[in-house]
Design an enzyme around this catalytic site. Sequence first.
Site, mmCIF file in Angstrom:
data_model
loop_
_atom_site.group_PDB
_atom_site.id
_atom_site.type_symbol
_atom_site.label_atom_id
_atom_site.label_comp_id
_atom_site.label_asym_id
_atom_site.label_seq_id
_atom_site.Cartn_x
_atom_site.Cartn_y
_atom_site.Cartn_z
ATOM 1 C CG ASN A 157 -0.451 -0.082 2.498
ATOM 2 O OD1 ASN A 157 0.716 -0.430 2.650
ATOM 3 N ND2 ASN A 157 -1.236 0.230 3.508
ATOM 4 C CD GLU A 256 4.652 0.126 12.992
ATOM 5 O OE1 GLU A 256 3.446 0.253 13.314
ATOM 6 O OE2 GLU A 256 5.563 0.718 13.570
ATOM 7 C CB CYS A 290 -2.539 0.013 8.717
ATOM 8 S SG CYS A 290 -0.994 0.894 8.634
ATOM 9 C CD GLU A 464 8.144 0.924 10.923
ATOM 10 O OE1 GLU A 464 7.283 1.459 10.207
ATOM 11 O OE2 GLU A 464 8.678 -0.156 10.660
#
Length: 484
Positions: A157, A256, A290, A464
């Site tokens: 994505n 993640e 997400c 991150e």
Amino acid sequence: MDLKNKALFATQSLIGGTWSDADSGATFAVTNPANGDVVAEVADCGRAEVARAVDIAYDAQKGWAAMLASERQKVLMRWHDLIIANADDLAAIITAEMGKPLAEAKGEVVYGASFIEWFAHEAPRIYGDTIPQHQADKRIVVLKQPIGVVGSITPWNFPVAMITRKVAPALAVGCSVVARPAELTPLSATALAVLAKEAGFPDGVFNVVTGADASEMGKELCENQKVRKITFTGSTRVGRILMKQCAEDITKVSLELGGNAPFLVFDDADIDAAVEGAIISKYRNAGQTCVCANRIYVQAGVYDAFAEKLAAKVSEMKVGPGTEEGVNIGPLISEPALKKVREHLEDATAKGAEILIGGTQPNLGGTFFNPTVMTGATQDMLIAREETFGPVAGLFKFETEDEAVAMANDTEFGLAAYFYTRDLGRSWRVGEALEYGIVGLNTGLISTQVAPFGGVKQSGIGREGSKYGTDDFLEIKYLCMGGV
Ligand code: ADP
């Protein structure tokens, strides 16, 4: 694809600084989701090639870590500058293999590059510590050292930014990387590798291995004892598999994973701002992020007004191929993605939701889907339980703050949440009560290289970006010096 810099179109894997075909010579097709055209045939590497890349990365890591941090910083900054200089071409590659509108693709390239710049500057700032000794003849020093070889597994994505967000901190602190990009979007990764090679990373420090068999390649990365760290972005289902595979050798993981973001609009909110935030949060990337708002909870007093305004804004959105001027929503990535969107819609309407706008495919065929707003969503619907990963917004009604927070937290996920209010006390209460790693207050856009991105509960482990982003790639060593 008409690239200015033709060298960016790379269909092989970069292993130890050498462009390589699969051992078998096999390739797999990468297709354009907007029209089904084959964009390229790419090297279909597997376990053996991953193992070879790990061996080479293992040997290369020591020299890379031994370089001055300021030297690593320079290489990273050259990579950053090359990415920015080639941003239009990189955007074209993203759009061709993934479908998002060109303007969004360009935004992703700039966002992706921002992590490289940020972590380039973090490289010389990896500070250790001294600790007051516990015995007179001793001294205590704490060192931060690179963890070693990092295996990176990324989704389709954000084919550029998901890679840079992981590999930039790893490389900055002196790790080497074997990156396995999503099989749907390998060309963005190989293009990044072309520029990394040009930027001057020593051979073997940054490797990209393309291949269609995710499971076998993932097993090699998890089970190879030379890999000390797996960093993954993707579904909770696959994250769980990787964590299990890493358990045997206690290989560290950063994950993640999926989200199921709630978006709360209180009676006292600026409704126009909330609508704008919902548009950005819900429909960006055609709803395929997400951190996309998945459940929109609106307080009863403003429910109808919000629904009407949101539907009006949605009616202005243009669906089409990402290469077309003015398009806001490109195709969904694949047929299964389209099927999931349909299933969520059918389930919701069967349980009483009403479609205010959208709910259909435009006359473009393929995987295009019109942006949709539904009212009357409830907690028993699939859209409340799972990420829809498509341009469908379900509006849930609530009466009280406690009820809204309880519904928002009623999920195993905990990545991003959003809420709109102008009440200061409520801002704190709700901000603290939401069980999420990222909370947007009066904003629908939270991603930036300067802030920590990551989830709680089953949305992941680690962070991150930001000053915390290097922690996941460092080990702490305590050095005790005696006989002083
Ligand atoms: P998404 O729904 O975003 O595609 P996935 O978790 O299915 O999420 O995929 C994310 C990445 O993980 C992709 O690159 C995919 O190829 C890869 N992947 C899928 N299954 C596995 C697996 N068993 N082991 C390692 N990687 C996997």
